[in-house]
Design a protein around this motif. Sequence first.
Motif, PDB file in Angstrom:
ATOM      1  N   UNK A  12       0.836  -1.217   0.000  1.00 38.19           N
ATOM      2  CA  UNK A  12       0.000   0.000   0.000  1.00 38.19           C
ATOM      3  C   UNK A  12       0.863   1.256   0.000  1.00 38.19           C
ATOM      4  N   UNK A  13       0.400   2.357  -0.466  1.00 35.30           N
ATOM      5  CA  UNK A  13       1.179   3.605  -0.487  1.00 35.30           C
ATOM      6  C   UNK A  13       1.416   4.117   0.937  1.00 35.30           C
ATOM      7  N   UNK A  14       2.559   4.769   1.210  1.00 36.78           N
ATOM      8  CA  UNK A  14       2.843   5.280   2.572  1.00 36.78           C
ATOM      9  C   UNK A  14       1.823   6.357   2.954  1.00 36.78           C
ATOM     10  N   UNK A  15       1.426   6.337   4.232  1.00 38.59           N
ATOM     11  CA  UNK A  15       0.425   7.344   4.672  1.00 38.59           C
ATOM     12  C   UNK A  15       1.042   8.740   4.673  1.00 38.59           C
ATOM     13  N   UNK A  16       0.318   9.783   4.490  1.00 36.25           N
ATOM     14  CA  UNK A  16       0.847  11.168   4.492  1.00 36.25           C
ATOM     15  C   UNK A  16       1.134  11.660   5.914  1.00 36.25           C
ATOM     16  N   UNK A  17       2.016  12.635   6.076  1.00 36.72           N
ATOM     17  CA  UNK A  17       2.325  13.234   7.377  1.00 36.72           C
ATOM     18  C   UNK A  17       3.234  12.383   8.220  1.00 36.72           C
ATOM     19  N   UNK A  18       4.095  11.564   7.641  1.00 34.59           N
ATOM     20  CA  UNK A  18       4.966  10.673   8.419  1.00 34.59           C
ATOM     21  C   UNK A  18       6.020  11.480   9.188  1.00 34.59           C
ATOM     22  N   UNK A  19       6.615  12.485   8.572  1.00 33.01           N
ATOM     23  CA  UNK A  19       7.661  13.286   9.236  1.00 33.01           C
ATOM     24  C   UNK A  19       7.093  14.071  10.418  1.00 33.01           C
ATOM     25  N   UNK A  20       5.906  14.608  10.224  1.00 29.77           N
ATOM     26  CA  UNK A  20       5.285  15.371  11.303  1.00 29.77           C
ATOM     27  C   UNK A  20       5.001  14.486  12.512  1.00 29.77           C
ATOM     28  N   UNK A  21       4.576  13.270  12.233  1.00 31.62           N
ATOM     29  CA  UNK A  21       4.309  12.328  13.331  1.00 31.62           C
ATOM     30  C   UNK A  21       5.577  11.985  14.065  1.00 31.62           C
ATOM     31  N   UNK A  22       6.671  11.782  13.360  1.00 29.11           N
ATOM     32  CA  UNK A  22       7.947  11.453  14.008  1.00 29.11           C
ATOM     33  C   UNK A  22       8.430  12.612  14.873  1.00 29.11           C
ATOM     34  N   UNK A  23       8.314  13.832  14.364  1.00 28.83           N
ATOM     35  CA  UNK A  23       8.764  14.992  15.148  1.00 28.83           C
ATOM     36  C   UNK A  23       7.974  15.134  16.447  1.00 28.83           C
ATOM     37  N   UNK A  24       6.667  14.949  16.375  1.00 29.65           N
ATOM     38  CA  UNK A  24       5.831  15.029  17.577  1.00 29.65           C
ATOM     39  C   UNK A  24       6.199  13.939  18.565  1.00 29.65           C
ATOM     40  N   UNK A  25       6.501  12.751  18.078  1.00 27.27           N
ATOM     41  CA  UNK A  25       6.861  11.652  18.978  1.00 27.27           C
ATOM     42  C   UNK A  25       8.166  11.938  19.685  1.00 27.27           C
ATOM     43  N   UNK A  26       9.168  12.475  18.965  1.00 30.89           N
ATOM     44  CA  UNK A  26      10.461  12.799  19.590  1.00 30.89           C
ATOM     45  C   UNK A  26      10.280  13.886  20.647  1.00 30.89           C
ATOM     46  N   UNK A  27       9.465  14.897  20.384  1.00 33.93           N
ATOM     47  CA  UNK A  27       9.227  15.981  21.340  1.00 33.93           C
ATOM     48  C   UNK A  27       8.545  15.473  22.601  1.00 33.93           C
ATOM     49  N   UNK A  28       7.572  14.575  22.442  1.00 34.56           N
ATOM     50  CA  UNK A  28       6.876  14.018  23.608  1.00 34.56           C
ATOM     51  C   UNK A  28       7.826  13.208  24.458  1.00 34.56           C
TER      52      UNK A  28
END
Length: 318
Positions: A12-28
């Motif tokens: 399946x195609x990669x979901x959109x917003x992957x980088x934004x999700x990673x940045x939020x996870x690192x900040x948390x």
Amino acid sequence: MHAATDRLEFAPPPPPGLLRSLALAVLAHAFLLAALTWGVHWKSDDISVSAEAELWSAVPQAAAPKLIEAPPEPVVAPVTPKAPIVEPAPKPPPPVRAPEAQPDLPDPAIALEREKLRQKKALDLKKQQELDKQRVEKQRLQQLKEEELQQKKQQLEKQRLQDKRDNDKKAAEEKKKAAQEAQRKEASQAQEDAKKLAIQRKANIERMTGLAGASGAATARGTQLQSSGPSSSYAGRIRARIKPNIVFVDDVDGNPAAEVEVRTAPDGTIISRKLTKSSGVKSWDEAVLRAIDKTEVLPRDVDGRVISPLTISFTPKG
């Protein structure tokens, strides 16, 4: 390589917003680590804790022999001072693990399609293996059949050669036997010819030496010492011997004659009789033959001989 290509093709195609999700996870995770560091307080107190340790040898060792010594003087055991109590170091806090990203679940339709393709490939491979196995078995059976046929041909050829040798040997033996038989017949014929020639030579010698004693007339042209024919009265003597034995009461027209050839032994005994000329009257012919059989013995001629064979003529009114 092919499987990886298929997997990438159907992924399946990669979901959109992957980088934004990673940045939020690192900040948390950073905020969580700061809160844990601020909330930990290090404490220390003067309470000492005593501890004892025993040392064991890692490798077993053999003890030395016991020494025999004089009993030692009593010794006061020294007082072992207690070790200072050392406070254990605090355990560091466990590291904060970043939350694992949820794996992308494959599309059920794609997985089903892949499973169908895999099953189809497995089925095709199995069918191909079965076909290859059948083809190999068929080739093996064909080869066995050809070998058996070749063996039969060799046996037939061997039997044919053996039969030919036997026939040639038999023909040679028969030819040899025929040659030996021909040689034997030639030898036998040569012996018979030699005997006949010897007899003929002897007869010629006897004839040549006996011409002086011949009893024939001057005009006779025979080669024997005397004539072999019957005398003039011999026929009447034979008729006189046979005629009384003829039994015939039938009336016949004319005076038909029946001629009979009679063969006798040297003493006159009748050996055989044969009707050489019929009279035309069967009853008269049979009566003459019965009379000859009844006579049994013919009379001798004037010179004491019995002529054989002898032809006699019989008539009813003679």
